[in-house]
Design an enzyme around this catalytic site. Sequence first.
Site, PDB file in Angstrom:
ATOM      1  N   CYS A   1     -22.902  61.280  -5.562  1.00  0.00           N
ATOM      2  CA  CYS A   1     -23.363  62.353  -4.683  1.00  0.00           C
ATOM      3  C   CYS A   1     -24.112  63.375  -5.501  1.00  0.00           C
ATOM      4  CB  CYS A   1     -22.170  63.007  -3.993  1.00  0.00           C
ATOM      5  SG  CYS A   1     -22.629  64.348  -2.896  1.00  0.00           S
TER       6      CYS A   1
ATOM      7  N   SER B   1     -37.149  45.466   0.375  1.00  0.00           N
ATOM      8  CA  SER B   1     -37.824  44.640  -0.630  1.00  0.00           C
ATOM      9  C   SER B   1     -37.059  43.333  -0.789  1.00  0.00           C
ATOM     10  CB  SER B   1     -37.895  45.394  -1.962  1.00  0.00           C
ATOM     11  OG  SER B   1     -38.586  46.616  -1.799  1.00  0.00           O
ATOM     12  N   LYS B   2     -37.558  42.302  -0.170  1.00  0.00           N
ATOM     13  CA  LYS B   2     -36.922  40.992  -0.161  1.00  0.00           C
ATOM     14  C   LYS B   2     -37.952  39.942  -0.587  1.00  0.00           C
ATOM     15  CE  LYS B   2     -33.360  42.844   2.156  1.00  0.00           C
ATOM     16  NZ  LYS B   2     -32.004  43.026   1.599  1.00  0.00           N
ATOM     17  N   PRO B   3     -37.492  38.745  -0.953  1.00  0.00           N
ATOM     18  CA  PRO B   3     -38.454  37.689  -1.279  1.00  0.00           C
ATOM     19  C   PRO B   3     -39.405  37.426  -0.107  1.00  0.00           C
ATOM     20  CG  PRO B   3     -36.267  37.065  -2.033  1.00  0.00           C
ATOM     21  CD  PRO B   3     -36.098  38.323  -1.223  1.00  0.00           C
ATOM     22  N   GLY B   4     -40.681  37.601  -0.369  1.00  0.00           N
ATOM     23  CA  GLY B   4     -41.687  37.300   0.636  1.00  0.00           C
ATOM     24  C   GLY B   4     -41.947  38.379   1.655  1.00  0.00           C
TER      25      GLY B   4
END
Length: 274
Positions: free
Chosen positions: A121, A259-262
Amino acid sequence: MSQIKPSRLSSSAEIRGARQLDVLQRHKLAEPQQDWLAEEVPVALVYNGISHVVMMATPKDLAAFALGFSLSEGIISSPQEIYSIEMTPGCNGIEVNIELSSRRFAGLKERRRAMAGRTGCGVCGIEQLDDIFRPITPLPFTQAFNLEHLDTALAQLKQVQPVGQLTGCTHAAAWINPEGELLGGCEDVGRHVALDKLLGIRAKQPWQQGAVLVSSRASYEMVQKTAMCGAEILFAVSAATTLAVEVAERCNLTLVGFSKPGRATVYTHPQRIK
């Protein structure tokens, strides 16, 4: 100053920040066994003998945390303004004693706030709403990132989470170059602390081109800390908050969520993303 090195993957027996405890595993039958848990301890940052903040953190890479926090909170503007960092373990936690230059310590005393933080925090104990937002010089537009390389970075993120791989209980923050190569990173039970650790490591490394990648959501403070340290792009594995987007827009930071693959969601300043 204490030497700061990026975290490396090591064997279970060597991992700092995790401990084995006896548990009762229930799956149809009750079975006693040992399990790994992430450590969470109070860490006090003490500047020139005066306690400034207590955060709950994983007890590793604390010199990097002290440096990164000092930079991202605007307490210092360069690592050279810290003369030494020393750890003092105690019964109730760890004191990190930081020796500031006299000029920076005088400035800190003027705006000093007492905070008692929960896990990661960063605004607990602030006395006025106006103190939440720090003035940030708008970032230049000198960097770019090709999303084709994001998959490479995501695949490497667990390399800086040895405690997380054992316990499933830590956040990661990493610095990736424009080719998606992970240059270094840190983990912590608190996402803000993990980011501060990374920023502390980056301050001692010749990493200029690239972006920050975090395994968590992007809060306004994650954006603010990233921008305060001059990074132009922040990738978050999870979502961003509305305030994070507003702050990123104002300070010219490119904020990317999910933000992920692809795939990825670009919230602000998409001109840096190819």
